[in-house]
Design a protein around this motif. Sequence first.
Motif, PDB file in Angstrom:
ATOM      1  N   CYS A 163       0.814  -0.922  -0.011  1.00 47.37           N
ATOM      2  CA  CYS A 163      -0.206  -0.153  -0.002  1.00 47.37           C
ATOM      3  C   CYS A 163       0.862   1.204   0.136  1.00 47.37           C
ATOM      4  CB  CYS A 163      -0.802   0.052   1.246  1.00 47.37           C
ATOM      5  SG  CYS A 163      -2.207  -1.303   1.279  1.00 47.37           S
ATOM      6  N   GLU A 164       1.898   1.178   0.732  1.00 44.88           N
ATOM      7  CA  GLU A 164       2.628   2.339   0.834  1.00 44.88           C
ATOM      8  C   GLU A 164       3.429   2.711  -0.571  1.00 44.88           C
ATOM      9  OE1 GLU A 164       2.509  -0.161   3.093  1.00 44.88           O
ATOM     10  OE2 GLU A 164       2.547   0.521   5.142  1.00 44.88           O
ATOM     11  N   LYS A 165       3.844   1.887  -1.057  1.00 49.87           N
ATOM     12  CA  LYS A 165       4.635   1.978  -2.493  1.00 49.87           C
ATOM     13  C   LYS A 165       3.522   2.356  -3.460  1.00 49.87           C
ATOM     14  CE  LYS A 165       8.315  -1.022  -1.511  1.00 49.87           C
ATOM     15  NZ  LYS A 165       9.273  -2.150  -2.211  1.00 49.87           N
ATOM     16  N   LEU A 166       2.469   1.915  -3.406  1.00 52.63           N
ATOM     17  CA  LEU A 166       1.537   2.194  -4.399  1.00 52.63           C
ATOM     18  C   LEU A 166       1.200   3.812  -4.050  1.00 52.63           C
ATOM     19  CD1 LEU A 166      -0.756  -0.854  -5.064  1.00 52.63           C
ATOM     20  CD2 LEU A 166       1.358  -0.044  -6.223  1.00 52.63           C
ATOM     21  N   PHE A 167       0.768   3.939  -3.061  1.00 47.18           N
ATOM     22  CA  PHE A 167       0.380   5.498  -2.423  1.00 47.18           C
ATOM     23  C   PHE A 167       1.491   6.363  -3.063  1.00 47.18           C
ATOM     24  CE2 PHE A 167      -0.726   8.754   0.910  1.00 47.18           C
ATOM     25  CZ  PHE A 167      -1.540   9.210   0.139  1.00 47.18           C
ATOM     26  N   ASN A 168       2.797   6.089  -2.834  1.00 49.17           N
ATOM     27  CA  ASN A 168       3.858   7.038  -3.287  1.00 49.17           C
ATOM     28  C   ASN A 168       4.048   7.059  -4.706  1.00 49.17           C
ATOM     29  OD1 ASN A 168       5.261   8.502  -1.278  1.00 49.17           O
ATOM     30  ND2 ASN A 168       5.665   6.594  -0.311  1.00 49.17           N
TER      31      ASN A 168
END
Length: 285
Positions: A163-168
Motif C-alpha cells: 500500500c505504501e509503495k502504491l500510494f507514493n
Amino acid sequence: MTRLFRVSALLIILSSLPARAEERTFDVHVHLHQGESSLEEYEKQAAADKQEALGFGAMWFGGPNMALQGNPAAIRANNDRLIALASKHPGMMPIVTVHPYEGDAALAELQRVASKGVKVLKIHPHTQQFDAADVRVLALVRRAGELGVIVLMDNASILPGDCEKLFNLALQAPKTRFIFAHLGGMNFRFWNILAAARTAENLFANNIYFDISATVAMFADSPVEDEFVWTIRNVGVDHVLFGSDFPQYSLAKNLTALKQLGLTEEEEAAIRFENARKLFGLKAN
Ligand SMILES: [Zn+2]
C-alpha cells in the motif's frame, strides 16, 4: 486501417441485457487464463447464477510466468489475442499488460496498444516480480498517464509495503489514473489515509480508484465489515469499482457480498456500474 477506425472498433458497447438502472453491473476484474474458453465459462457461470454483467474488464494473465520480464514477444502476442477477442464480444474491455523492467520496449508496447484503443494496463508486482518503487515503474505509469491509459495494479498486500509503495507511486504520477485492485486486501485500513491526504494542500490529485473484487466477499459478514464500509466511504464511494476476480471468485459471490454491506442504494449503484461507466467512458444502450 486508419487509427480512427481501430479506436472506434474497440469502443466498449455494453450488451443489451435487460437490467434496471440500479441493478446494472460492470465487472472490472476478470481473468481469462484460457482465452475464449475462459470467457465462455465466465458467461456460463454468470448466467447460471442469474447475475450477469453488462460489461467486464478482462485480462489474459495473472497465472505463472506468462507476463514475466524477458518475454516481450509473448506479451505482445497475448495482448493482441485479447484485443481480438474483445472485438468479437460486446461488453468486453481488454486489459493488457507489459513488464515495467523491459524499459523502452515496455513503453513502445504501451504506446502500440494505446493506439489500438486500449484503455487499461494491468501490472502486478507480485506475479511479475517487480518492485513498485523502481524508477522504471514510475516511467511506465507516467507514460500511461500521458496516453490516457488507466493503470490497474494488484493491491492485495502480498508484498511488504504494498500500500505504501502504491500510494507514493500515485503521488509521483498525479496525471495518471490508477485502480488498486482489492483495496489493500487485509491491509485495507491503510487507505483511510486518503481522507487526511485530501486535506493537505497540493498533495493528492485524487487519481486513485480501487476495486473491491474478492475483498468484498472476504469482509462482508465478517468482524471487520463495518471498518471496510467506513474505508469505502473514506476513500470515496465515487472512487470504488466492482469486480469479481473470476475464476477465483464468481460474480454472484461478490454481488451477494456487496448487498450485505448495508450501503445506500445510490452508493451500491455507483460501485456496481456508474463509477466504471464514467471512468471508462462506457456506452450503455
Ligand atoms: Zn486478480
